[in-house]
Design a protein around this motif. Structure first.
Motif, short mmCIF file in Angstrom:
data_model
loop_
_atom_site.label_atom_id
_atom_site.label_comp_id
_atom_site.label_asym_id
_atom_site.label_seq_id
_atom_site.Cartn_x
_atom_site.Cartn_y
_atom_site.Cartn_z
N THR A 96 0.84 -1.29 -0.02
CA THR A 96 0.10 0.00 0.22
C THR A 96 0.86 1.14 -0.05
N LEU A 97 0.49 2.22 -0.63
CA LEU A 97 1.29 3.39 -0.88
C LEU A 97 -0.02 4.51 -0.47
N ARG A 98 0.50 5.16 0.59
CA ARG A 98 -0.48 6.28 1.23
C ARG A 98 0.17 7.75 0.98
N GLY A 99 -0.67 8.70 0.09
CA GLY A 99 -0.23 9.72 -0.30
C GLY A 99 -0.70 10.84 0.53
N CYS A 103 5.18 11.47 3.52
CA CYS A 103 5.48 10.45 2.73
C CYS A 103 5.80 10.69 1.27
N GLY A 104 5.11 11.72 0.67
CA GLY A 104 5.35 12.16 -0.57
C GLY A 104 4.16 12.72 -1.53
N GLN A 105 4.17 11.84 -2.46
CA GLN A 105 3.06 12.04 -3.46
C GLN A 105 1.65 12.07 -2.96
N GLU A 106 0.60 12.38 -3.89
CA GLU A 106 -0.63 12.65 -3.66
C GLU A 106 -1.56 11.55 -3.74
N GLU A 107 -1.10 10.59 -4.67
CA GLU A 107 -2.12 9.42 -4.79
C GLU A 107 -1.92 8.30 -3.68
N SER A 108 -2.99 7.49 -3.38
CA SER A 108 -3.11 6.44 -2.50
C SER A 108 -3.39 5.29 -3.33
N GLN A 109 -2.51 4.21 -3.16
CA GLN A 109 -2.79 3.03 -4.04
C GLN A 109 -2.47 1.67 -3.38
N LEU A 110 -3.06 0.62 -3.87
CA LEU A 110 -2.59 -0.70 -3.52
C LEU A 110 -2.08 -1.34 -4.84
N GLN A 111 -0.67 -1.89 -4.48
CA GLN A 111 0.04 -2.68 -5.62
C GLN A 111 0.04 -4.09 -5.57
N VAL A 112 -0.09 -4.86 -6.67
CA VAL A 112 -0.05 -6.29 -6.54
C VAL A 112 1.37 -6.54 -7.36
N ILE A 113 2.28 -7.26 -6.53
CA ILE A 113 3.71 -7.61 -7.31
C ILE A 113 4.06 -8.91 -7.28
N ASP A 114 4.26 -9.37 -8.35
CA ASP A 114 5.07 -10.66 -8.75
C ASP A 114 6.31 -10.82 -8.20
N GLU A 128 -6.53 2.02 -6.85
CA GLU A 128 -6.72 3.24 -6.21
C GLU A 128 -7.44 3.30 -4.75
N MET A 129 -6.73 3.70 -4.08
CA MET A 129 -7.31 3.47 -2.55
C MET A 129 -7.53 5.14 -1.96
N GLU A 130 -8.09 4.87 -0.76
CA GLU A 130 -8.57 6.10 -0.08
C GLU A 130 -7.43 6.79 0.77
N SER A 131 -6.88 6.04 1.87
CA SER A 131 -5.62 6.40 2.75
C SER A 131 -5.28 5.08 3.42
N PRO A 132 -4.65 4.22 2.60
CA PRO A 132 -4.10 2.88 3.24
C PRO A 132 -3.15 2.98 4.30
N TYR A 133 -3.10 2.08 5.26
CA TYR A 133 -2.07 1.99 6.29
C TYR A 133 -1.79 0.35 6.07
N GLY A 147 -7.49 3.68 7.29
CA GLY A 147 -7.59 4.74 8.22
C GLY A 147 -9.05 5.16 8.65
N ALA A 148 -9.33 6.29 8.76
CA ALA A 148 -10.47 6.88 8.89
C ALA A 148 -11.67 6.47 7.96
N SER A 149 -11.40 5.74 6.70
CA SER A 149 -12.49 5.13 6.00
C SER A 149 -12.77 3.57 6.33
N GLY A 150 -12.03 3.21 7.35
CA GLY A 150 -12.33 1.82 7.84
C GLY A 150 -11.68 0.79 7.19
N LEU A 151 -12.29 -0.51 7.14
CA LEU A 151 -11.44 -1.79 6.73
C LEU A 151 -12.02 -2.26 5.27
N LYS A 152 -11.21 -2.72 4.34
CA LYS A 152 -11.68 -3.14 3.38
C LYS A 152 -11.23 -4.74 3.36
#
Length: 210
Positions: A96-99, A103-114, A128-133, A147-152
């Motif tokens: 997970t990347l939280r923007g 920490c840096g950039q604005e976008e928040s993402q979940l990446q799947v890596i082989d 695309e995510m909201e604010s992943p921790y 975060g404040a947006s709950g659990l997925k």
């Protein structure tokens, strides 16, 4: 969001730029073995089989612990700067990347890596995510704290194609640990325990931490 991991008789911890190794075969007298410089802005560590996966603000590092006392650098995969927890299941890593923060950039993402080839990790899919921790994975389920947006809760049976199963919006979620039958979730000063048998996630109890 773990910054330490145990593999066999060894404890591995990460600081901002170092990986430390301890021999804990005698729990009453842990023994510091070595310290490795491993990059910068290291945030999390995850262990699977004979490898350590380190999440940093700039990417993910893979280290071999075939020799447990001497971690060996294998590879890294870089991404845009962002807060970066990582977990691994089989040949797939989830990052997970939280923007929108220091920490840096604005976008928040979940990446799947082989990560089947430890010397050549490959990005397969980005969501695309909201604010992943923190996040956790168990069997075919992926749990992502927003975060404040709950659990997925995602169905990862056909990963890298993820399907959102549930979104618990009424709570604050910071980190999650999926055990064999119980899911531990922390956030907003509350520890929650969920059962997740028979493809259902149900709240069992809560404990106020302060």
């Amino acid at each position: 969001m773990a910054r330490f991991n145990i593999a066999g008789d060894h404890l591995y911890t990460v600081g901002r730029s170092v990986l430390q190794v301890f021999d804990i075969s005698d729990l009453s007298r842990p023994n510091f073995i070595r310290e490795e410089q491993v990059g910068w802005d290291i945030e999390t560590i995850f262990h699977q089989d004979e490898y350590l996966y380190l999440g940093s603000a700039r990417g993910m590092f893979i280290y071999s612990i075939e020799d447990p006392s001497t971690p060996i650098y294998m590879s890294q995969i870089q991404h845009v700067q962002g807060c970066d927890p990582v977990v691994v299941a089989g040949d797939l890593a989830y990052v997970t990347l939280r923007g929108g923060n220091l920490c840096g950039q604005e976008e928040s993402q979940l990446q799947v890596i082989d990560v089947s080839d430890k010397r050549n990790p490959l990005l397969l899919q980005t969501y695309e995510m909201e604010s992943p921790y923190g996040l956790g994975v168990r069997d075919h389920r992926l749990f992502v704290c927003e975060g404040a947006s709950g659990l997925k809760v995602f169905d990862a049976a056909n990963s890298p194609d993820l399907v959102l199963e549930e979104h618990f919006k009424e709570l604050e979620a910071y980190d999650v640990i999926p055990l064999e039958d119980v899911l531990l979730l922390i956030g907003g000063g509350v520890l929650r325990q969920y059962s997740y048998k028979n493809d259902q996630v149900n709240l069992m109890n809560t404990f106020n931490l302060y």
